[in-house]
Write an enzyme that holds these catalytic residues in place. Structure first.
Site, PDB file in Angstrom:
ATOM      1  N   HIS A  14       0.841  -1.200   0.000  1.00  0.00           N
ATOM      2  CA  HIS A  14       0.000   0.000   0.000  1.00  0.00           C
ATOM      3  C   HIS A  14       0.876   1.250   0.000  1.00  0.00           C
ATOM      4  CE1 HIS A  14      -0.333   1.044   4.601  1.00  0.00           C
ATOM      5  NE2 HIS A  14       0.896   0.857   4.233  1.00  0.00           N
ATOM      6  N   CYS A  33       5.154   5.094   5.257  1.00  0.00           N
ATOM      7  CA  CYS A  33       4.003   4.562   4.511  1.00  0.00           C
ATOM      8  C   CYS A  33       3.625   5.455   3.331  1.00  0.00           C
ATOM      9  CB  CYS A  33       2.803   4.354   5.443  1.00  0.00           C
ATOM     10  SG  CYS A  33       2.892   2.800   6.372  1.00  0.00           S
ATOM     11  N   HIS A  39       5.182  -0.185  -0.636  1.00  0.00           N
ATOM     12  CA  HIS A  39       5.900  -1.050   0.305  1.00  0.00           C
ATOM     13  C   HIS A  39       4.879  -2.047   0.829  1.00  0.00           C
ATOM     14  CE1 HIS A  39       3.895   1.894   2.788  1.00  0.00           C
ATOM     15  NE2 HIS A  39       3.890   0.982   3.733  1.00  0.00           N
ATOM     16  N   HIS A  41       3.337  -4.949   3.857  1.00  0.00           N
ATOM     17  CA  HIS A  41       3.235  -5.324   5.267  1.00  0.00           C
ATOM     18  C   HIS A  41       2.774  -6.775   5.344  1.00  0.00           C
ATOM     19  CE1 HIS A  41       3.646  -1.301   7.001  1.00  0.00           C
ATOM     20  NE2 HIS A  41       2.857  -0.846   6.045  1.00  0.00           N
ATOM     21  N   ASP A  79      -4.538 -10.726  -0.365  1.00  0.00           N
ATOM     22  CA  ASP A  79      -3.222 -11.359  -0.258  1.00  0.00           C
ATOM     23  C   ASP A  79      -2.406 -11.173  -1.541  1.00  0.00           C
ATOM     24  OD1 ASP A  79      -1.261 -12.770   1.120  1.00  0.00           O
ATOM     25  OD2 ASP A  79      -1.879 -14.670   0.210  1.00  0.00           O
ATOM     26  N   HIS A  80      -1.200 -10.686  -1.379  1.00  0.00           N
ATOM     27  CA  HIS A  80      -0.284 -10.403  -2.489  1.00  0.00           C
ATOM     28  C   HIS A  80      -0.846  -9.375  -3.475  1.00  0.00           C
ATOM     29  CE1 HIS A  80       1.741 -13.831  -0.776  1.00  0.00           C
ATOM     30  NE2 HIS A  80       2.798 -13.567  -1.524  1.00  0.00           N
ATOM     31  N   GLU A 126      -0.714  -4.386  11.457  1.00  0.00           N
ATOM     32  CA  GLU A 126       0.101  -4.087  10.282  1.00  0.00           C
ATOM     33  C   GLU A 126       1.576  -4.332  10.610  1.00  0.00           C
ATOM     34  OE1 GLU A 126      -0.746  -0.403   7.551  1.00  0.00           O
ATOM     35  OE2 GLU A 126       0.930   0.113   8.867  1.00  0.00           O
TER      36      GLU A 126
HETATM   37 NI    NI Z   1       2.603   1.063   5.383  1.00  0.00          NI
END
Ligand code: NI
Length: 137
Positions: A14, A33, A39, A41, A79-80, A126
């Site tokens: 995200h 972020c 990037h 998590h 997911d992914h 997260e």
């Molecule tokens: Ni983040």
């Protein structure tokens, strides 16, 4: 009343940013972020359901049913994936942990009721040091 929790994990990318702000302001508010090139998590999700155990099965909810709901409505979509770009229920929403927890609630609350129990809370982390909880209002 008995509470039962299912844990799931997913990885997703995200970026937190406000397009109306400068890069500097985004960095100041959202920190790492706000990284323009995304990037990821490793998220951990706890779905807690409540109800009375069924007289025949002894179950509040069949965990197979709960797992299927969470998998299909949440995990398969996240997911992914890139939360900003790929996830229908996060479209035009800020992909913070808080907002994500609220939207996950809306994805599964009705299905859990149909399966005979009530959604009690969504807990979402997260990073290992921070988590949010949402109780539906
Ligand atoms: Ni983040």
């Amino acid at each position: 009343m008995v509470f039962i929790t299912r844990r799931e994990r997913f990885n997703a990318a995200h970026k937190l940013y406000n397009p109306d702000w400068s890069a500097e302001k985004n960095l100041e508010v959202f920190g790492k972020c706000s990284n323009p090139n995304w990037h990821g998590h490793n998220y951990e999700l706890f779905v807690t359901v409540k109800g009375e155990p069924d007289k025949v099965t002894g179950f509040v909810i069949n965990l197979k049913s709960l797992s299927k709901i969470v998998q299909e409505k949440v995990i398969d979509k996240l997911d992914h994936r890139n939360i900003n770009m790929d996830v229908d229920f996060m479209k035009d929403k800020m992909p913070s942990t808080e907002v994500l927890a609220i939207e996950i609630w809306h994805q599964i609350a009705d299905d859990i009721r149909t399966a005979g129990a009530f959604l009690h809370s969504i807990k979402l982390s997260e990073t290992e040091n921070n988590f949010v909880e949402y109780f539906g209002n």
